[in-house]
Design a protein around this motif. Structure first.
Motif, PDB file in Angstrom:
ATOM      1  N   GLY A  19      -6.974 -33.188   3.954  1.00 53.99           N
ATOM      2  CA  GLY A  19      -5.555 -32.879   3.852  1.00 53.99           C
ATOM      3  C   GLY A  19      -4.672 -34.065   4.199  1.00 53.99           C
ATOM      4  O   GLY A  19      -5.115 -35.024   4.842  1.00 53.99           O
ATOM      5  N   PRO A  20      -3.408 -34.029   3.785  1.00 55.16           N
ATOM      6  CA  PRO A  20      -2.512 -35.181   3.984  1.00 55.16           C
ATOM      7  C   PRO A  20      -2.117 -35.417   5.437  1.00 55.16           C
ATOM      8  O   PRO A  20      -1.613 -36.495   5.770  1.00 55.16           O
ATOM      9  CB  PRO A  20      -1.282 -34.816   3.140  1.00 55.16           C
ATOM     10  CG  PRO A  20      -1.283 -33.321   3.111  1.00 55.16           C
ATOM     11  CD  PRO A  20      -2.723 -32.919   3.088  1.00 55.16           C
ATOM     12  N   ASP A  21      -2.325 -34.426   6.323  1.00 60.17           N
ATOM     13  CA  ASP A  21      -1.916 -34.599   7.720  1.00 60.17           C
ATOM     14  C   ASP A  21      -2.959 -35.333   8.562  1.00 60.17           C
ATOM     15  O   ASP A  21      -2.609 -35.989   9.548  1.00 60.17           O
ATOM     16  CB  ASP A  21      -1.641 -33.234   8.364  1.00 60.17           C
ATOM     17  CG  ASP A  21      -0.445 -32.534   7.741  1.00 60.17           C
ATOM     18  OD1 ASP A  21       0.360 -33.219   7.093  1.00 60.17           O
ATOM     19  OD2 ASP A  21      -0.326 -31.312   7.890  1.00 60.17           O
ATOM     20  N   LYS A  22      -4.218 -35.202   8.182  1.00 58.87           N
ATOM     21  CA  LYS A  22      -5.297 -35.766   9.003  1.00 58.87           C
ATOM     22  C   LYS A  22      -5.223 -37.289   9.033  1.00 58.87           C
ATOM     23  O   LYS A  22      -5.190 -37.950   7.999  1.00 58.87           O
ATOM     24  CB  LYS A  22      -6.659 -35.331   8.462  1.00 58.87           C
ATOM     25  CG  LYS A  22      -7.819 -35.643   9.407  1.00 58.87           C
ATOM     26  CD  LYS A  22      -9.111 -35.046   8.888  1.00 58.87           C
ATOM     27  CE  LYS A  22     -10.280 -35.331   9.820  1.00 58.87           C
ATOM     28  NZ  LYS A  22     -10.085 -34.725  11.151  1.00 58.87           N
ATOM     29  N   GLU A  54       7.249 -30.071   7.208  1.00 61.49           N
ATOM     30  CA  GLU A  54       7.169 -28.613   7.057  1.00 61.49           C
ATOM     31  C   GLU A  54       7.950 -28.153   5.831  1.00 61.49           C
ATOM     32  O   GLU A  54       7.501 -27.296   5.073  1.00 61.49           O
ATOM     33  CB  GLU A  54       7.708 -27.918   8.312  1.00 61.49           C
ATOM     34  CG  GLU A  54       6.924 -28.210   9.571  1.00 61.49           C
ATOM     35  CD  GLU A  54       5.443 -27.939   9.411  1.00 61.49           C
ATOM     36  OE1 GLU A  54       5.085 -26.809   9.007  1.00 61.49           O
ATOM     37  OE2 GLU A  54       4.640 -28.851   9.672  1.00 61.49           O
ATOM     38  N   ILE A  55       9.128 -28.723   5.621  1.00 64.10           N
ATOM     39  CA  ILE A  55       9.924 -28.378   4.441  1.00 64.10           C
ATOM     40  C   ILE A  55       9.206 -28.834   3.172  1.00 64.10           C
ATOM     41  O   ILE A  55       9.156 -28.121   2.170  1.00 64.10           O
ATOM     42  CB  ILE A  55      11.320 -29.032   4.523  1.00 64.10           C
ATOM     43  CG1 ILE A  55      12.129 -28.420   5.670  1.00 64.10           C
ATOM     44  CG2 ILE A  55      12.079 -28.867   3.208  1.00 64.10           C
ATOM     45  CD1 ILE A  55      13.445 -29.110   5.927  1.00 64.10           C
ATOM     46  N   SER A  56       8.604 -30.022   3.222  1.00 62.58           N
ATOM     47  CA  SER A  56       7.977 -30.605   2.036  1.00 62.58           C
ATOM     48  C   SER A  56       6.701 -29.880   1.636  1.00 62.58           C
ATOM     49  O   SER A  56       6.344 -29.851   0.454  1.00 62.58           O
ATOM     50  CB  SER A  56       7.660 -32.086   2.296  1.00 62.58           C
ATOM     51  OG  SER A  56       8.843 -32.800   2.596  1.00 62.58           O
TER      52      SER A  56
END
Length: 331
Positions: free
Chosen positions: A12-15, A120-122
């Motif tokens: 995922g993009p957050d990791k 969060e919005i994105s």
């Protein structure tokens, strides 16, 4: 035959996202956000409706209209006073829904106090999922990740920061009552956002027009008649009946005075979210020029009742529809 290998699960993009990137995103988000967008739009549209002749005179003063390399001159019949007023009424009516959606997205992006509200919005790009989240919010089924705050403290914190008990008592309300007032505005936004078609029709390019309408249900001399007069949005929509679908013309009453008040208040609450966000994420210390909804009458229902026509049972007319005429089909 050999077994088909499952494709590897993508990361995922957050990791592994660098902590400095989070700080930079927060700084950019709060510094560049167009916090006065709805307030400015409200002033301009209200000014047009208050004095359309003045705007027409400015537009027809003989000066070229310039946008970058584009330059042109308006003829006298290019834009009439009537067209300008229609534009302002329609734009004000639909800006209300744009404001509600923006408010709800910002609130939902902040209420769990995530590391980066912009992310969060994105990540919330599925409109159906977002509409379901808003429905859960309206029905008290909304859940968010546990944080160090309780639900009450989370709600009050994202709008008011670290306001102390005396701040609320000075307004004659308790912290619980302050939360209740905020929840009324949140639920009003949720209710109107998920229950109307006119904004989505306008947003997606379908035909929506503004008009002045009047309707009375019941005899004029009846005590419990329903009636309404004023601005309304008009559009065509499908309606499902037992045996078939039909087209109907719908009118939704849009009291512009209430919508102007609501835009002003939601714009203020949006600014509260952004100001508290600066304190939370950019470590700024000062909270000033905040909108505080003090007093038990500071709720949307109170303002709405001031402009709506109610009968003696407290019932008001929100809109009406008329089915289009159809030929009888032979079975």
């Amino acid at each position: 035959m050999g077994k088909r290998k499952k494709p590897p699960i993508k990361i995922g993009p957050d990791k592994g996202l660098a902590e400095q990137e989070i700080f930079n995103l927060n700084k950019e988000f709060y510094n560049d956000y167009a916090k006065d967008y709805f307030g400015t739009k409200l002033v301009l549209l209200s000014s047009i409706l208050s004095n359309p002749d003045k705007f027409i005179d400015v537009l027809h003063d003989g000066e070229d209209v310039k946008v970058g390399v584009l330059s042109y001159k308006l003829d006298e019949d290019d834009l009439t006073k009537n067209e300008l007023e229609k534009f302002a009424r329609l734009e004000l009516a639909t800006t209300y829904y744009h404001c509600l959606e923006t408010f709800l997205r910002l609130f939902l992006a902040h209420v769990s106090i995530p590391a980066c509200p912009w992310l969060e919005i994105s990540r919330d790009t599925d409109f159906r999922k977002f509409k379901k989240t808003v429905s859960d919010l309206l029905e008290d089924n909304f859940k968010y990740d546990d944080t160090q705050f309780t639900v009450v403290e989370n709600l009050l914190y994202v709008f008011y920061g670290n306001y102390q008990e005396e701040t609320f008592s000075q307004q004659g309300i308790s912290r619980e009552e302050a939360k209740g007032i905020l929840m009324k505005w949140i639920k009003w936004a949720a209710k109107d956002f998920i229950s109307v078609y006119d904004y989505n029709a306008f947003k997606h390019g379908l035909t929506v027009s503004t008009d002045t309408q009047g309707l009375t249900i019941g005899r004029v001399d009846e005590t419990f008649k329903l009636e309404e007069r004023g601005d309304a949005l008009k559009f065509i929509a499908k309606k499902q009946k037992t045996e078939r679908w039909v087209w109907e013309k719908k009118y939704v009453f849009t009291p512009l005075d209430f919508r102007a008040v609501a835009i002003n208040i939601y714009s203020g609450l949006i600014n509260n979210l952004l100001k508290v966000g600066r304190v939370t994420y950019l470590k700024e210390e000062q909270l000033d020029k905040m909108l505080f909804l003090g007093g038990k009458d500071a709720v949307p229902e109170h303002f709405h009742q001031m402009v709506k026509t109610e009968n003696e049972l407290g019932i008001s007319l929100q809109g009406y529809s008329m089915e289009l005429l159809y030929y009888r089909l032979d079975k």
